[in-house]
Design a protein around this motif. Structure first.
Motif, mmCIF file in Angstrom:
data_model
loop_
_atom_site.group_PDB
_atom_site.id
_atom_site.type_symbol
_atom_site.label_atom_id
_atom_site.label_comp_id
_atom_site.label_asym_id
_atom_site.label_seq_id
_atom_site.Cartn_x
_atom_site.Cartn_y
_atom_site.Cartn_z
ATOM 1 N N ALA A 176 -27.389 -6.210 61.805
ATOM 2 C CA ALA A 176 -28.596 -6.042 60.990
ATOM 3 C C ALA A 176 -29.294 -7.393 60.848
ATOM 4 C CB ALA A 176 -28.215 -5.491 59.622
ATOM 5 N N ASP A 177 -30.604 -7.399 60.973
ATOM 6 C CA ASP A 177 -31.328 -8.665 60.828
ATOM 7 C C ASP A 177 -31.912 -8.781 59.418
ATOM 8 O OD1 ASP A 177 -33.431 -6.990 60.769
ATOM 9 O OD2 ASP A 177 -34.111 -7.390 62.811
ATOM 10 N N GLU A 178 -32.707 -9.834 59.238
ATOM 11 C CA GLU A 178 -33.219 -10.103 57.888
ATOM 12 C C GLU A 178 -34.064 -8.958 57.299
ATOM 13 O OE1 GLU A 178 -33.733 -14.451 58.349
ATOM 14 O OE2 GLU A 178 -31.721 -13.595 58.373
ATOM 15 N N THR A 179 -34.894 -8.363 58.138
ATOM 16 C CA THR A 179 -35.695 -7.249 57.637
ATOM 17 C C THR A 179 -34.816 -6.001 57.636
ATOM 18 O OG1 THR A 179 -36.434 -6.950 59.895
ATOM 19 C CG2 THR A 179 -37.962 -8.065 58.396
ATOM 20 N N MET A 180 -34.571 -5.490 56.450
ATOM 21 C CA MET A 180 -33.635 -4.379 56.343
ATOM 22 C C MET A 180 -34.234 -3.100 56.915
ATOM 23 S SD MET A 180 -31.683 -2.969 53.055
ATOM 24 C CE MET A 180 -33.229 -2.864 52.283
ATOM 25 N N SER A 181 -33.464 -2.453 57.779
ATOM 26 C CA SER A 181 -33.964 -1.213 58.379
ATOM 27 C C SER A 181 -33.756 -0.048 57.418
ATOM 28 C CB SER A 181 -33.232 -0.942 59.685
ATOM 29 O OG SER A 181 -31.873 -0.679 59.414
ATOM 30 N N GLN A 182 -34.468 1.036 57.673
ATOM 31 C CA GLN A 182 -34.315 2.235 56.848
ATOM 32 C C GLN A 182 -32.894 2.783 56.973
ATOM 33 O OE1 GLN A 182 -36.689 3.240 54.694
ATOM 34 N NE2 GLN A 182 -35.059 4.550 53.913
ATOM 35 N N GLU A 183 -32.287 2.619 58.174
ATOM 36 C CA GLU A 183 -30.913 3.115 58.374
ATOM 37 C C GLU A 183 -29.944 2.390 57.432
ATOM 38 O OE1 GLU A 183 -32.907 2.552 60.978
ATOM 39 O OE2 GLU A 183 -33.063 4.625 61.719
ATOM 40 N N VAL A 184 -30.119 1.081 57.309
ATOM 41 C CA VAL A 184 -29.227 0.316 56.423
ATOM 42 C C VAL A 184 -29.404 0.798 54.988
ATOM 43 C CG1 VAL A 184 -28.819 -1.964 55.405
ATOM 44 C CG2 VAL A 184 -29.012 -1.734 57.886
ATOM 45 N N ALA A 185 -30.634 0.990 54.562
ATOM 46 C CA ALA A 185 -30.903 1.457 53.192
ATOM 47 C C ALA A 185 -30.291 2.840 52.967
ATOM 48 C CB ALA A 185 -32.408 1.486 52.932
ATOM 49 N N ASP A 186 -30.439 3.726 53.962
ATOM 50 C CA ASP A 186 -29.891 5.087 53.825
ATOM 51 C C ASP A 186 -28.358 5.064 53.761
ATOM 52 O OD1 ASP A 186 -32.457 6.079 53.857
ATOM 53 O OD2 ASP A 186 -32.438 6.598 55.988
ATOM 54 N N LEU A 187 -27.747 4.237 54.600
ATOM 55 C CA LEU A 187 -26.280 4.143 54.587
ATOM 56 C C LEU A 187 -25.784 3.542 53.269
ATOM 57 C CD1 LEU A 187 -25.257 3.048 58.210
ATOM 58 C CD2 LEU A 187 -24.705 5.175 57.038
ATOM 59 N N ALA A 188 -26.490 2.529 52.783
ATOM 60 C CA ALA A 188 -26.113 1.907 51.501
ATOM 61 C C ALA A 188 -26.191 2.952 50.385
ATOM 62 C CB ALA A 188 -27.033 0.720 51.194
#
Ligand code: KG4
Ligand code: ZN
Length: 341
Positions: free
Chosen positions: A235-247
Motif C-alpha cells: 500500500a502506498d501513501e494514498t490510501m486505496s478504497q480497498e485498504v479502507a474497506d478491509l480496515a
C-alpha cells in the motif's frame, strides 16, 4: 488521601496524582510511540532505557500539575505486572526508592486491574456485580467483578490479543504502528460489507481467538494485490478504497465478537454494568456497538484514560490500600506474567 501512580509496563512512561481514588489531580504520559514506530512494534530494551531517562521528569511534571509537594503524598502505587520485565523494573525501583525516602506505603498494582479502575476516575462509581472487558495490546480478558479486588477471570484470548490483532492488521494494510488508531481512521472511509471477514465465536466459551481473522485479512490483502509475502505491504501513501474497506471489515469483525461475548456474559452473570477498559476501548466502533447492544449501563473511560496511564494505577492502588492497609515491603519484585486472579 493522595496517591502517586507510576506506570512503566510497556511503552508509556506515566505518573499521576489521584485523590481518594477518584479525583484526577495530575496525569502525565510520555509516549514512546515515535521511538518504536520504525521497528513496527515495541522493542523491550529501548522501552526500558526510555523509561529510565523519562520517568523522573514525568514525576516532577505530575507533581507540578497537581500543585503538590513530595510531602503532600500519602502513598505510592506502582504497576508490578504484567508487562515487559525491564520496563516494569524501572517503575518498581523508583517507586521503592520514593516509598523508602518519603516513608510512604508502597502499593503494587496489577496493570489489568488498573485498566478497569480508569472507570472510577472523575465519574460516577459503577455498580457491582459488573462485567469487565479489558482489551489491550497484550490482553483480551472477560472478568466478573463482584466487588473491589474481587475478580474472576471468565475467559481470555487463545492466540492474539485484540490490540495485537489491530497492530498486525495495521502492518498488513501498510497503515503503520500502532495499528489500532490507524485502522480506526481508515475504517471511517470504508465499507465493512465489501470484504466480510470471518468471526471466531468459540461456542460455549468466554475465550476469544483473533488469529484466524488476521490470516483471512492477509489472504484478502494478497488477493487484492495489497500485500506480498516476501515484500510486505504494497500500500502506498494514498490510501486505496480497498485498504479502507478491509480496515472497516476487520474493525467490524473484532468489535462484533468482543461485544457479542461481553453482552452474553453480562446477561448470564446478571451484571449491573459493563466496564470497558484497555487501549482498544479507545475504539469508537467498539464503544458504539457495546452501548447499542448491552442490556445494562456501559462504562467507558475517556480515550486518554483507556490507553496506558498512571492515573488508573493510582485509582486501583487507593481501593487496594483501603482493603489491605499493610503495604508491600521493599522486597517487592516485578511479575511480567501476572494475570487476573
Ligand atoms: O492498553 P494499551 O495502551 O497498552 C497495553 O497495555 O497493551 O493498549 C495498546 C493497544 C495497541 O494494540 C493499540 O493498537 C490499541 O491499544 N489501540 C486501539 C485504538 N487505540 C489504541 N485499538 C483500536 N482502536 C483504537 N482507537
Ligand atoms: Zn495496558
Amino acid at each position: 488521601m493522595r496517591l502517586l501512580g507510576i506506570e512503566t509496563s510497556c511503552d508509556e512512561t506515566a505518573a499521576a496524582v489521584v485523590e481518594d481514588g477518584v479525583h484526577l489531580l495530575a496525569n502525565v504520559v510520555a509516549s514512546q510511540v515515535p521511538l518504536h514506530a520504525p521497528h513496527g512494534g515495541v522493542v523491550p530494551e529501548l522501552a526500558a532505557r526510555a523509561h529510565l531517562t523519562g520517568l523522573l521528569p514525568v514525576l516532577r511534571e505530575a507533581l507540578a500539575q497537581a500543585g503538590c509537594r513530595w510531602q503532600d503524598l500519602d502513598g505510592i502505587a506502582v504497576t508490578y505486572g504484567p508487562g515487559l520485565a525491564g520496563a516494569l523494573l524501572v517503575g518498581v525501583s523508583v517507586a521503592k526508592a520514593l516509598a523508602l525516602a518519603l516513608e510512604l506505603p508502597l502499593v503494587p498494582v496489577n496493570h489489568l486491574e488498573g485498566h478497569l479502575y480508569a472507570n472510577w476516575l472523575d465519574a460516577a462509581a459503577p455498580p457491582f456485580p459488573a462485567l469487565g472487558l479489558v482489551v489491550s495490546g497484550g490482553h483480551s480478558d472477560l472478568v466478573a467483578i463482584e466487588g473491589h479486588g474481587r475478580h474472576r477471570l471468565l475467559g481470555g484470548t487463545r492466540d492474539d490479543a485484540a490490540g495485537e490483532a489491530f497492530d498486525k492488521a495495521g502492518r498488513i494494510l501498510g497503515l503503520g504502528f500502532p495499528g489500532g488508531p490507524a485502522i480506526q481512521r481508515a475504517a471511517a472511509l470504508g465499507d465493512p460489507r465489501r470484504y466480510p471477514l470471518p468471526k471466531a465465536w468459540l461456542v460455549d466459551s468466554d475465550d476469544f481467538s483473533f488469529s484466524g481473522l488476521k490470516t483471512a485479512l492477509l489472504r484478502q490483502a494478497i488477493a487484492l494485490g495489497l500485500y506480498e509475502p516476501d515484500r510486505g505491504s504494497l500500500a502506498d501513501e494514498t490510501m486505496s478504497q480497498e485498504v479502507a474497506d478491509l480496515a472497516a471489515a476487520f474493525q467490524e469483525a473484532v468489535a462484533e465478537v468482543l461485544v457479542g461475548k461481553a453482552v452474553a456474559a453480562a446477561r448470564r452473570l446478571g451484571a449491573q454494568a459493563v466496564l470497558l477498559a484497555g487501549g482498544v476501548a479507545a475504539n469508537l466502533r467498539l464503544r458504539t456497538l457495546l452501548r447499542e447492544r448491552s442490556p445494562v449501563n456501559v462504562y467507558v473511560p475517556p480515550v486518554i484514560l483507556c490507553t496506558d496511564n498512571a492515573a488508573m494505577i493510582a485509582a486501583a492502588g487507593f481501593f487496594q490500600l483501603l482493603r489491605m492497609p499493610k503495604a508491600a515491603g521493599l522486597g517487592l519484585d516485578v511479575d511480567p506474567g501476572l494475570r487476573f486472579a
